[in-house]
Design an enzyme around this catalytic site. Structure first.
Site, short mmCIF file in Angstrom:
data_model
loop_
_atom_site.label_atom_id
_atom_site.label_comp_id
_atom_site.label_asym_id
_atom_site.label_seq_id
_atom_site.Cartn_x
_atom_site.Cartn_y
_atom_site.Cartn_z
CB ILE A 154 -25.98 57.03 -26.64
CG1 ILE A 154 -24.73 57.31 -25.80
CG2 ILE A 154 -26.51 58.33 -27.25
CD1 ILE A 154 -23.50 57.74 -26.58
CB THR A 232 -24.81 62.75 -31.73
OG1 THR A 232 -25.68 61.67 -31.39
CG2 THR A 232 -25.62 64.00 -31.99
CB SER A 233 -22.77 57.83 -33.79
OG SER A 233 -22.92 56.89 -32.77
CG ASP A 258 -21.62 66.49 -31.77
OD1 ASP A 258 -21.37 67.71 -31.67
OD2 ASP A 258 -21.14 65.63 -31.01
CD GLU A 263 -15.12 64.28 -35.53
OE1 GLU A 263 -16.31 64.30 -35.83
OE2 GLU A 263 -14.69 64.04 -34.39
CG HIS A 295 -16.84 64.74 -31.46
ND1 HIS A 295 -16.33 63.77 -32.27
CD2 HIS A 295 -17.34 64.07 -30.38
CE1 HIS A 295 -16.48 62.58 -31.72
NE2 HIS A 295 -17.10 62.74 -30.56
CD GLN A 296 -21.46 71.97 -28.67
OE1 GLN A 296 -20.91 72.74 -29.46
NE2 GLN A 296 -22.27 72.40 -27.72
CB ALA A 297 -22.90 65.02 -28.40
CG PHE A 298 -17.78 64.76 -25.04
CD1 PHE A 298 -17.52 65.38 -26.24
CD2 PHE A 298 -16.95 65.01 -23.95
CE1 PHE A 298 -16.42 66.23 -26.37
CE2 PHE A 298 -15.85 65.85 -24.08
CZ PHE A 298 -15.59 66.47 -25.29
P1 NAI Z 1 -23.01 51.13 -26.88
O1 NAI Z 1 -21.90 50.17 -27.12
O2 NAI Z 1 -23.71 51.14 -25.57
O3 NAI Z 1 -24.14 50.91 -28.01
C1 NAI Z 1 -23.84 50.75 -29.36
C2 NAI Z 1 -24.94 49.89 -29.97
O4 NAI Z 1 -24.68 49.76 -31.36
C3 NAI Z 1 -24.99 48.49 -29.37
O5 NAI Z 1 -26.31 48.14 -28.99
C4 NAI Z 1 -24.52 47.60 -30.52
O6 NAI Z 1 -25.11 46.32 -30.52
C5 NAI Z 1 -24.97 48.43 -31.72
N1 NAI Z 1 -24.31 48.03 -32.94
C6 NAI Z 1 -23.08 47.49 -33.12
N2 NAI Z 1 -22.87 47.20 -34.42
C7 NAI Z 1 -23.99 47.59 -35.05
C8 NAI Z 1 -24.40 47.52 -36.42
N3 NAI Z 1 -23.61 47.03 -37.36
N4 NAI Z 1 -25.64 47.98 -36.74
C9 NAI Z 1 -26.47 48.47 -35.78
N5 NAI Z 1 -26.14 48.54 -34.48
C10 NAI Z 1 -24.92 48.09 -34.13
O7 NAI Z 1 -22.42 52.57 -27.23
P2 NAI Z 1 -22.99 53.98 -26.76
O8 NAI Z 1 -22.36 54.36 -25.47
O9 NAI Z 1 -24.47 54.00 -26.89
O10 NAI Z 1 -22.35 54.92 -27.88
C11 NAI Z 1 -22.78 54.86 -29.24
C12 NAI Z 1 -21.81 55.65 -30.09
O11 NAI Z 1 -21.92 57.04 -29.76
C13 NAI Z 1 -20.34 55.32 -29.84
O12 NAI Z 1 -19.92 54.24 -30.63
C14 NAI Z 1 -19.64 56.58 -30.25
O13 NAI Z 1 -19.27 56.47 -31.61
C15 NAI Z 1 -20.70 57.67 -30.12
N6 NAI Z 1 -20.39 58.68 -29.11
C16 NAI Z 1 -20.38 60.00 -29.50
C17 NAI Z 1 -20.10 60.99 -28.59
C18 NAI Z 1 -20.12 62.45 -28.96
O14 NAI Z 1 -19.64 63.30 -28.19
N7 NAI Z 1 -20.66 62.81 -30.11
C19 NAI Z 1 -19.76 60.65 -27.20
C20 NAI Z 1 -19.86 59.24 -26.88
C21 NAI Z 1 -20.14 58.30 -27.82
#
Ligand code: NAI
Length: 344
Positions: A154, A232-233, A258, A263, A295-298
């Site tokens: 993301i 949005t994480s 988000d 929540e 939490h609607q980003a997805f």
């Molecule tokens: P991903 O696993 O591809 O990327 C996460 C990145 O964070 C990786 O590059 C990892 O090395 C890095 N990371 C891990 N520990 C870290 C730290 N201590 N400091 C800095 N970076 C660190 O995951 P993706 O798919 O990009 O998703 C990211 C986050 O987005 C998910 O963990 C989830 O919490 C959130 N998310 C939110 C959604 C929503 O609807 N709001 C939907 C999908 C995911």
């Protein structure tokens, strides 16, 4: 195969029914969330399918194990709501590592633009035939610096979008991505450097012990005055009280959220006729420079379809071969994906 599906929303059913029917999986949809009180609903099922605000703690895992449920199929990427250590040796945990990074990254930019160009204000004003522009002045994104914490799927899509706007990117990741830093418009820097030099900060890292409250009183004090914060994480990346204090003191210029630490008590449900019990959330929402989505980003058609397809494939693969490339494994180290399924 029979799967108990928790925290069901109307938009979940069409795609899960479609892919489930194609592969002989019968989903029983429960509106309630999975937790200690509801876990017995899983009796007689082969697995449970859960989302971000279901509780898969030690007590729930133990009860699922007693009931003979062997699989927790997460229909999301994050797994901070699962006690992975406790699950080890008792229950297999499958997830959907990626379903649409574009959905989340695009929503993040939508929130940023809405906030800084005051679209949320304009929408309400013009519906009331108020065409005044007072208080609507925004700022250009072109030439601004965005700090991106977490450069995974993301985070990298969000960086591409920001580059399309002509922004400079400062990135931080515990495991930097090869080839992303071009020494010019995209640079990996220390967290402190990112805080000190970013006009906008966007969080795209998972919630772990390392990242819990990564945005707190101390880190906000290191930021540029008027910084715009995007989350949005996961909610607990931000200490909500510190954010509120930062907004009141004007250290934080705007926030787009988000996700919110508490929540699970509110998001996805209609509380419009109720008294809001969470004072911090109520105060944040009352701020003119805070935008909250629940939490609607997805939530795009593409993401919903990908989530259902991958979840069904995970279950089919697991029950037919006892292996699944999307199985999470505590023993592989830090609950990373278990590539060979041999660790259980
Ligand atoms: P991903 O696993 O591809 O990327 C996460 C990145 O964070 C990786 O590059 C990892 O090395 C890095 N990371 C891990 N520990 C870290 C730290 N201590 N400091 C800095 N970076 C660190 O995951 P993706 O798919 O990009 O998703 C990211 C986050 O987005 C998910 O963990 C989830 O919490 C959130 N998310 C939110 C959604 C929503 O609807 N709001 C939907 C999908 C995911």
């Amino acid at each position: 195969m029979k799967i108990a599906f928790f925290d069901t929303k109307p938009y979940d059913k069409p795609s899960f029914d479609k892919y489930g029917n194609e592969h002989g999986i019968k989903f029983k949809y429960f509106e309630t969330k999975l937790n200690e009180d509801t876990v017995d609903l899983a009796a007689g099922y082969d697995g449970v399918c859960v989302f971000v605000n279901d509780t898969v703690n030690a007590a729930v895992i133990d009860r699922l194990y007693e009931l003979g449920v062997t699989v927790v199929a997460l229909r999301c990427a994050g797994f901070n709501n699962v006690d992975m250590k406790h699950a080890f040796g008792k229950i297999h945990v499958l997830r959907v590592p990626a379903y649409s990074p574009y959905a989340v990254a695009e929503h993040t930019m939508a929130m940023l633009l809405t906030s800084i160009r005051r679209i949320h204000k304009a929408y309400i004003r013009t519906r009331d035939f108020n065409f005044s522009l007072s208080g609507m002045t925004g700022f250009d994104l072109y030439g601004k610096t965005v700090g991106v914490i977490g450069t995974g799927r993301i985070g990298r899509v969000f960086i591409d979008i920001c580059r399309g706007f002509g922004m400079k990117v400062l990135a931080f990741d515990k495991f930097p991505a090869n080839g992303l830093d071009n020494g010019d418009t995209i640079r990996y820097v220390s967290l402190d450097e990112l805080f000190a030099n970013s006009d906008i900060i966007s969080l795209h890292c998972p919630l772990t012990e390392d990242t819990h409250h990564i945005i707190n009183e101390e880190s906000l004090a290191k930021c540029k005055r008027g910084v715009v914060l995007l989350n949005t994480s996961r909610g607990a990346l931000v200490e909500a009280e510190a954010l509120l204090a930062g907004i009141k003191s004007r250290q934080v210029g705007a926030a787009c959220l988000d996700v919110y630490e508490e929540e699970s008590d509110f998001f996805f449900e209609d509380f419009s006729g109720h008294i809001m019990e969470d004072d911090t959330l109520a105060r944040l929402i009352s701020m003119p420079n805070v935008i909250v989505t629940s939490h609607q980003a997805f939530l795009t058609e593409e993401a919903l379809s990908n989530i259902a397809e991958t979840t069904v494939n995970n279950l089919v693969g697991f029950f037919s071969t006892s292996q699944c490339p999307n199985e999470l494994c505590y023993r592989c180290g830090s609950a990373e994906d278990c590539k060979d399924g041999k660790c259980f």
